[in-house]
Design an enzyme around this catalytic site. Sequence first.
Site, PDB file in Angstrom:
ATOM      1  N   HIS A  89       0.729  -1.184   0.167  1.00  0.00           N
ATOM      2  CA  HIS A  89      -0.325   0.153  -0.001  1.00  0.00           C
ATOM      3  C   HIS A  89       0.932   1.025   0.104  1.00  0.00           C
ATOM      4  O   HIS A  89       1.653   1.575   0.603  1.00  0.00           O
ATOM      5  CB  HIS A  89      -0.986  -0.188   0.886  1.00  0.00           C
ATOM      6  CG  HIS A  89      -0.397   0.056   2.182  1.00  0.00           C
ATOM      7  ND1 HIS A  89       0.105  -1.436   3.515  1.00  0.00           N
ATOM      8  CD2 HIS A  89       0.328   1.230   2.909  1.00  0.00           C
ATOM      9  CE1 HIS A  89       0.546  -0.715   4.393  1.00  0.00           C
ATOM     10  NE2 HIS A  89       0.809   0.662   4.835  1.00  0.00           N
ATOM     11  N   GLU A 147      -3.500   3.726   1.730  1.00  0.00           N
ATOM     12  CA  GLU A 147      -4.203   3.568   3.184  1.00  0.00           C
ATOM     13  C   GLU A 147      -4.511   4.679   3.448  1.00  0.00           C
ATOM     14  O   GLU A 147      -3.555   5.853   3.411  1.00  0.00           O
ATOM     15  CB  GLU A 147      -3.132   3.300   3.560  1.00  0.00           C
ATOM     16  CG  GLU A 147      -4.091   3.450   5.270  1.00  0.00           C
ATOM     17  CD  GLU A 147      -2.254   2.821   6.484  1.00  0.00           C
ATOM     18  OE1 GLU A 147      -2.016   3.466   7.403  1.00  0.00           O
ATOM     19  OE2 GLU A 147      -1.157   2.178   5.953  1.00  0.00           O
ATOM     20  N   HIS A 187       4.067   6.593   3.467  1.00  0.00           N
ATOM     21  CA  HIS A 187       4.930   5.367   3.050  1.00  0.00           C
ATOM     22  C   HIS A 187       4.481   4.873   1.874  1.00  0.00           C
ATOM     23  O   HIS A 187       3.658   4.773   1.777  1.00  0.00           O
ATOM     24  CB  HIS A 187       5.483   5.383   4.301  1.00  0.00           C
ATOM     25  CG  HIS A 187       4.546   4.240   5.009  1.00  0.00           C
ATOM     26  ND1 HIS A 187       3.920   4.416   6.365  1.00  0.00           N
ATOM     27  CD2 HIS A 187       3.685   3.146   4.182  1.00  0.00           C
ATOM     28  CE1 HIS A 187       3.421   3.613   6.245  1.00  0.00           C
ATOM     29  NE2 HIS A 187       3.206   2.927   5.424  1.00  0.00           N
ATOM     30  N   GLU A 189       8.131   0.900   3.797  1.00  0.00           N
ATOM     31  CA  GLU A 189       8.181   0.083   5.345  1.00  0.00           C
ATOM     32  C   GLU A 189       8.040  -1.272   4.684  1.00  0.00           C
ATOM     33  O   GLU A 189       7.816  -1.547   4.171  1.00  0.00           O
ATOM     34  CB  GLU A 189       6.295   0.414   5.789  1.00  0.00           C
ATOM     35  CG  GLU A 189       6.670  -0.731   6.713  1.00  0.00           C
ATOM     36  CD  GLU A 189       4.873  -0.322   7.151  1.00  0.00           C
ATOM     37  OE1 GLU A 189       4.374  -0.536   8.310  1.00  0.00           O
ATOM     38  OE2 GLU A 189       4.229  -0.128   6.104  1.00  0.00           O
TER      39      GLU A 189
END
Length: 148
Positions: A7, A64, A82, A125
């Site tokens: 995401h 997200e 991120h 991430e």
Amino acid sequence: MAMEYLHTMVRVTDLDASLDFYCAKLGLVEVKRVDHEKGRFTLVFLAAPGNVDEAKERHAPLLELTYNWDPDSYEGGRNFGHLAYRVDDIYATCQRLMDSGVTINRPPRDGHMAFVRSPDGISIELLQHGEPLAPKEPWASMENTGVW
């Protein structure tokens, strides 16, 4: 599977207006929503219409939206959060990155999650596929470096 896109996270200041834009106007579909009372934020995960089934099953590919309940300023690009990727072995991935000269900003102390930054400062991430790996050194005692 060595790496899998998960995401992209963006922070939003008005969740209703953002959902109107992303869903009603752009056509994305809400597939999951999580309210975090303790952290005072809401996460809303959206998928493109052609990815809804895949997103529900694999939790990817998603956008997200992060809505912090307390007002905050997102100047200078802070609204972009991120990129996230799932990896087979978070320790091996972080070691390979470190060996290549990449700073591990948030080490995988928990065997589950780490953060690095691109040369342009984009936060990335890394998430362990499946269950977290058992904590091990040097990761378990490694401090954060910079921001992530």
